[in-house]
Design a protein around this motif. Sequence first.
Motif, short mmCIF file in Angstrom:
data_model
loop_
_atom_site.label_atom_id
_atom_site.label_comp_id
_atom_site.label_asym_id
_atom_site.label_seq_id
_atom_site.Cartn_x
_atom_site.Cartn_y
_atom_site.Cartn_z
N ILE A 380 0.86 -1.21 0.00
CA ILE A 380 0.00 0.00 0.00
C ILE A 380 0.88 1.24 0.00
O ILE A 380 0.60 2.22 -0.71
CB ILE A 380 -0.96 -0.03 1.19
CG1 ILE A 380 -1.99 -1.14 1.02
CG2 ILE A 380 -1.67 1.32 1.36
CD1 ILE A 380 -2.90 -1.37 2.22
N ASP A 381 2.02 1.17 0.74
CA ASP A 381 2.90 2.33 0.79
C ASP A 381 3.49 2.62 -0.58
O ASP A 381 3.62 3.76 -0.99
CB ASP A 381 4.00 2.10 1.85
CG ASP A 381 3.46 2.14 3.29
OD1 ASP A 381 2.34 2.76 3.46
OD2 ASP A 381 4.11 1.67 4.19
N GLU A 382 3.85 1.54 -1.28
CA GLU A 382 4.41 1.71 -2.62
C GLU A 382 3.36 2.35 -3.55
O GLU A 382 3.66 3.25 -4.33
CB GLU A 382 4.87 0.35 -3.19
CG GLU A 382 6.12 -0.19 -2.52
CD GLU A 382 7.35 0.64 -2.81
OE1 GLU A 382 7.36 1.31 -3.91
OE2 GLU A 382 8.27 0.69 -1.99
N GLN A 383 2.17 1.92 -3.44
CA GLN A 383 1.09 2.48 -4.30
C GLN A 383 0.85 3.98 -3.99
O GLN A 383 0.70 4.81 -4.87
CB GLN A 383 -0.21 1.68 -4.11
CG GLN A 383 -0.14 0.27 -4.68
CD GLN A 383 -1.42 -0.52 -4.45
OE1 GLN A 383 -2.34 -0.02 -3.79
NE2 GLN A 383 -1.50 -1.74 -4.96
N MET A 384 0.90 4.23 -2.65
CA MET A 384 0.65 5.64 -2.26
C MET A 384 1.80 6.53 -2.73
O MET A 384 1.57 7.68 -3.15
CB MET A 384 0.49 5.73 -0.73
CG MET A 384 -0.81 5.09 -0.23
SD MET A 384 -0.92 5.14 1.58
CE MET A 384 -0.90 6.89 1.86
N LYS A 385 3.01 6.01 -2.65
CA LYS A 385 4.14 6.79 -3.10
C LYS A 385 4.05 7.08 -4.59
O LYS A 385 4.32 8.19 -5.05
CB LYS A 385 5.43 6.02 -2.77
CG LYS A 385 6.69 6.78 -3.13
CD LYS A 385 7.91 5.99 -2.72
CE LYS A 385 9.19 6.74 -3.09
NZ LYS A 385 10.40 5.99 -2.70
N LYS A 386 3.66 6.10 -5.33
CA LYS A 386 3.52 6.29 -6.77
C LYS A 386 2.41 7.29 -7.09
O LYS A 386 2.54 8.14 -7.96
CB LYS A 386 3.25 4.92 -7.44
CG LYS A 386 3.18 5.02 -8.93
CD LYS A 386 2.95 3.62 -9.55
CE LYS A 386 2.90 3.70 -11.06
NZ LYS A 386 2.68 2.38 -11.67
N LEU A 387 1.29 7.18 -6.32
CA LEU A 387 0.15 8.10 -6.57
C LEU A 387 0.53 9.54 -6.20
O LEU A 387 0.15 10.49 -6.87
CB LEU A 387 -1.07 7.65 -5.77
CG LEU A 387 -1.76 6.36 -6.27
CD1 LEU A 387 -2.87 5.92 -5.32
CD2 LEU A 387 -2.31 6.58 -7.70
N ASN A 388 1.30 9.70 -5.13
CA ASN A 388 1.73 11.05 -4.74
C ASN A 388 2.65 11.66 -5.79
O ASN A 388 2.60 12.87 -6.05
CB ASN A 388 2.41 11.02 -3.38
CG ASN A 388 1.40 10.79 -2.23
OD1 ASN A 388 0.28 11.23 -2.32
ND2 ASN A 388 1.84 10.13 -1.16
N ALA A 389 3.50 10.78 -6.34
CA ALA A 389 4.38 11.30 -7.40
C ALA A 389 3.56 11.74 -8.60
O ALA A 389 3.83 12.79 -9.21
CB ALA A 389 5.40 10.22 -7.78
N ASP A 390 2.56 10.96 -8.94
CA ASP A 390 1.68 11.38 -10.06
C ASP A 390 0.90 12.68 -9.73
O ASP A 390 0.67 13.53 -10.59
CB ASP A 390 0.70 10.25 -10.39
CG ASP A 390 1.40 9.00 -10.98
OD1 ASP A 390 2.52 9.21 -11.54
OD2 ASP A 390 0.82 7.92 -10.94
N LEU A 391 0.51 12.76 -8.45
CA LEU A 391 -0.25 13.96 -8.05
C LEU A 391 0.59 15.23 -8.17
O LEU A 391 0.10 16.30 -8.55
CB LEU A 391 -0.76 13.77 -6.60
CG LEU A 391 -1.64 14.89 -6.05
CD1 LEU A 391 -2.92 15.02 -6.87
CD2 LEU A 391 -2.00 14.60 -4.59
N GLU A 392 1.91 15.11 -7.88
CA GLU A 392 2.76 16.29 -7.96
C GLU A 392 2.93 16.76 -9.42
O GLU A 392 3.15 17.94 -9.68
CB GLU A 392 4.14 15.96 -7.35
CG GLU A 392 4.09 15.77 -5.84
CD GLU A 392 3.72 17.05 -5.12
OE1 GLU A 392 4.00 18.16 -5.65
OE2 GLU A 392 3.12 16.99 -4.04
N LYS A 393 2.82 15.87 -10.34
CA LYS A 393 2.97 16.23 -11.74
C LYS A 393 1.68 16.85 -12.35
O LYS A 393 1.71 17.50 -13.40
CB LYS A 393 3.38 15.00 -12.56
CG LYS A 393 4.74 14.44 -12.17
CD LYS A 393 5.05 13.18 -13.00
CE LYS A 393 6.41 12.58 -12.62
NZ LYS A 393 6.71 11.36 -13.38
#
Length: 805
Positions: A380-393
């Motif tokens: 779940i942490d990996e997914q959230m990290k990836k989603l946050n990175a997408d959100l910043e873009k």
Amino acid sequence: MMSQDNRLLPLSPETLDRPLRDLAAPPAVAAAPVVAVSAEPAHLREYFAVVLKRKWLILSLMVVVTSLVAIQMYRLPSVYEAYTQIQIEQRARSVLTTGRAGDLVIRANDPNYWNTQLAKLKTQKLARQVIMRLDLHNNPAFLGANRGTGIIAGLRRVITGAKPKDAAQQKDASAVPVLDESDLAFDQQVTPEMARKLEPFEDTLRENLSVDPVERTNLVNIRFNHTDPQIAANVVNTLAAVFRENDILDETAGADRANTLLGNQIVELQAQIQRDQEARLAYLRGHNLPLGNKPGQNLTEVRLTTYSSQLQQAEADRKEAESAYNAALKARSTGSVWDVPEVQKNENINKIRARISELEEQRAALMVTYTKEWPAVQKIDEQMKKLNADLEKQPEQVLAGMKTRYESARDKEAKLRSSYFAEQGTANAQSTSEMGLSDLSQRIETNKQLYQTYLQRQRELTITQSDRTNNVSTVEEARTPRAPIGPPRMRNIIIAFLLSLGVGVGLAFLLDYLDDTLKSVEDVDRHLHLPTLALIPAPREARRFLGRSSGPEPDPGGNTALALIDDVRSPVAEAYRHLRTSLLLSSAGQPPKTILVTSSQPSEGKTTTVVNIATMLAQTGADVLILDCDLRRPRVHAHFGLPNTRGVTNYLSGDSNVSELVQSYDKLPNLKVISSGPVPPNAAELLGSDEMRKLLYVLAENFTHIVIDSPPAISFTDASILSTMVDGVMLVVHGGRSSRSVVRRAKQQLQDVGAHIFGIVLNNVKMEGTDYYYYSGYYSGYYSNDEDGAPEGAEAAGNGGGRRS
């Protein structure tokens, strides 16, 4: 003894050398107040007396004027009047008539129509048509009979300068053609020369024509006066007929002209409309204008409107995109990019945030049971990290999208603006071309409307012509008059009689006003302020001689002055008796002894008065002496038939005694006469001498009354000199001939030397006035009715005037 003894004192030579005004100046006395003589109101009898005095002038004027007018009236021919009656109806509202060629007038009820028709009945044109229709210019009876040859007509021709129509002019008028009944367009036949020849006939017809409308009706009475009854009837009947024909011709001619005019204008409009339509089509093709456009439709304008709305929308979109993009850039620079509305509303960002929230909920649920190293938690942490990175873009992607939209909106706006301006140029060019097209279209439309109007008027005019009726009709035709209506002979004669009477009476009063003579007692009292001793009427049988001292010497046996002795009943004798009474009572205390008789000018009757008053005084039994002191022109001796070889001049010259100069008159022994004697060259010096005073003194001792005759007071100073030596003066005035100013000057001249004036003897008064009927009527009737035959006047002559003791 004389009443004033101081007058018998001798005059010194120095006194005689002084001016006449200074002779025997009266003593100074207080001036008596001048009493204003109030003018009494004129009495009706005075007016009647003025008229009666000038009765022969008034009667002569009346007879002459009335006779001339009567002769003229009966020289004039009788005048006949023919009468006809016509009816003039007001025309109904007409569809279309023409006032003149080229004008179209809609005719309604004209308020001046009635007066216009009445005026047309007396026009020169109508009179000329009647004359030519009846051939009156070739009829001598029409013009010659009305011209007249009498006094009034002659005076009228002199005043107006008109000349009588002679045979040559009548012959010239015969050259004018006769107008046929069917030919009313006579203006083309009459030349200026013919019109000049017809003028006297036209003037005669119009002068004797009268047009009288009948009140509150449409009837008109036409009357014509002429000396020929048949001509009078023919003129009025023909005039009514020609007037009716002219009215029909005027209406028909107007309608025909209107119909022709309308037809020509309709044809011209058709050709004009056709030419304008062809020109419009060529214009459309030449300017690339659409041919099939419906009226009021313009495709270029529609396109321009569409481009305008699209450009406005593109400009609004560009402004909106630009504003949003600039706001996002500003927020990014401040680190608040997440506050940009487009970022907040972005679906990807919202989905990522929703996924992150879901994973956080799952992780939180796992962390309750497990730790971070739990593979599920790490996953779940990996997914959230990836989603946050997408959100910043994601914000950068949103900004890139906003930039793209802004640039796209800007490009679209630029393209639409370019297309709009291109279409606007096309529209402007097309509008310029359509302006010329609009003029053509408007002219075509106006001509079409006018074309339809003319067609409608032509149809209405055709209908009107089909049912037209004549509005002038003859109600009563003229008959040949049988009885004349003029001239008004008796009326004019009576008017002339009254006018001549008025003028005569006015002339009588004018002459009376201009008359400066003394004619009555009132005149003497008003102008001289002296008493009137007597009025001596002029006898009809001796009017030429009474009151005159000039001319040949009268016959002693039959002269007028001594005729009073034989005719004691005459008004003249009675007047002198009245004078005797007035004279005897003129002085207070005793009758006057020395009496001077004079006048203002010659031929007023002073010598006759001397003879008559001396005779009347002698008839009373008194000793009377007549002293002829008229050394200029002696006349006393001629009345008595006595010689004049010796007299006053002889005594004054020292040649004779008084007793040698006294002469007797056979019929009256107590009447003595001293003639003047030879005429001296220095009469005034002799009369002013001491010898004259001595003579009067001596005579006064021997006679009761001394009556002295003297020259006229105005002409010579003799009367003024003698007036200072006598008791008083009688001033004889010729009635109706002596001027007031002359008599007033004589009176003033005598009063200036201190003379005592007894009064005025108004001599030779005519008996026409009412004031003098007393002498002519009363005494004539009184003496004629005396039954005893003894004249009462004679008895009065013997007893009424004796001396007072």
